[in-house]
Design an enzyme around this catalytic site. Sequence first.
Site, PDB file in Angstrom:
ATOM      1  N   PHE A  40      -5.460  76.455  32.166  1.00 43.60           N
ATOM      2  CA  PHE A  40      -4.104  77.010  32.140  1.00 43.60           C
ATOM      3  C   PHE A  40      -3.589  76.886  30.712  1.00 43.60           C
ATOM      4  CE2 PHE A  40       0.483  76.928  32.211  1.00 43.60           C
ATOM      5  CZ  PHE A  40       0.789  78.015  33.021  1.00 43.60           C
ATOM      6  N   ASP A  46      -6.244  72.486  23.450  1.00 46.23           N
ATOM      7  CA  ASP A  46      -4.901  72.649  23.993  1.00 46.23           C
ATOM      8  C   ASP A  46      -4.406  71.286  24.440  1.00 46.23           C
ATOM      9  OD1 ASP A  46      -2.660  73.046  25.561  1.00 46.23           O
ATOM     10  OD2 ASP A  46      -3.437  74.844  26.546  1.00 46.23           O
ATOM     11  N   LYS A  67       5.447  70.378  25.232  1.00 47.16           N
ATOM     12  CA  LYS A  67       5.871  69.465  26.292  1.00 47.16           C
ATOM     13  C   LYS A  67       6.502  68.175  25.759  1.00 47.16           C
ATOM     14  CE  LYS A  67       3.138  71.241  30.142  1.00 47.16           C
ATOM     15  NZ  LYS A  67       4.257  71.658  30.996  1.00 47.16           N
TER      16      LYS A  67
END
Length: 398
Positions: A135, A220, A249
């Site tokens: 994702f 990532d 995040k």
Amino acid sequence: MTATNDLLNRYAEALLGVFGRPALVLDRGEGCYVWDVDGVRYLDLLGGIAVSALGHNHPELVAAVSKQVASQIHISNFFTSRAQIELAERLLSLAEAPAGSRVFLTNSGTESLEAAIKLARRTGRRGILAMAGAFHGRSTGALALTAKAAYREPFEPLLPGVRHIPYDDLDALEAALGPDVGAVVLEPIQGEAGVIEPHPGYLAGVRELTRRRGALMIVDEVQTGVGRTGDWFAFQAAGIRPDAMTLAKGLGGGVPIGALVTFGPEVSAMLQPGMHGSTFGGNPLAAAAALAVLDTIERDGLLANATAMGHYFAEAVAALRHPAISGTRGRGLLRAVTFERPIAAVVATQARDAGFIINPVAPDAIRLAPPLIIGRPEVDAFVSALGPIADRAIEEMS
């Protein structure tokens, strides 16, 4: 009608329904806890999906944001600020980046991935390898690298040249890594796939293969970075250095910010003036927030706390010896609890009713990514409730 129901009805009439009907309307937070508009308290074990690294209403973050708001919020990318420069320098230092490395600041993980895709295209090769289960975001570029068909299919055709290969499989990578591939993009631990950690040696193997074949290795770290796994960045535990990494995040502790970090002068030179940009990326407010987050994590020993509390949680769950719980997986404070049956969604609902916020990340697994400040009392409270929650979930599904 409760305040929650009233507001959710208004939500349904005012916002696009891409998230469905939210479960709660949250009003405020303090530490590891949040309260809804009806005054009900919940232990937040998801942390805004690995975002609220310092928990809620942390005094250092509040002070930094308040000070910056009173001074300067936005200046445009025609100019820079002290906070922007200091944040870039700090990220390069924490990543142990060599001379010639650089930082591009964004507003989100998706934007960081979009910048990484441009970097991959600058190799002159059009192929990008991504992983099954990956994702990477919802914009059309990042979505091309995301594996889930339900996310991708309504918007195809997407970015050409992207292929998905099995995760944690060096043989599959070697077979796919042809001369057309400019980059391999992967998560050090797959979060949305169910907190899947590869075998020891996998990341080092990816690094060796990409270097041998002349492709970039882009990690990532949007979910795993900024102390989540007990290291500043998850790739560091593998003893490697990628060509680039993406962040977001937890970096801003709740204030939107992300980054692309390029390692070394050759990779950094691939994006030249005018090739990329962002109106809000690296604004003084977000940069000041990120600096406060990094300072607090370092000062308060939160990397060590993430490691210690992650081990403590895993051991406590194992000690339950509950027949419905098959185990835990993950590292630091990115954890999953797995079940013998596909009860995760019902477990999450039962947990919320009991005052705990968790995420059913897979049919048979829940994900936890709590604030890095969490302590034993909060872990004990959830673990002691987990067995009865699982029992109720099984009963409901029977």
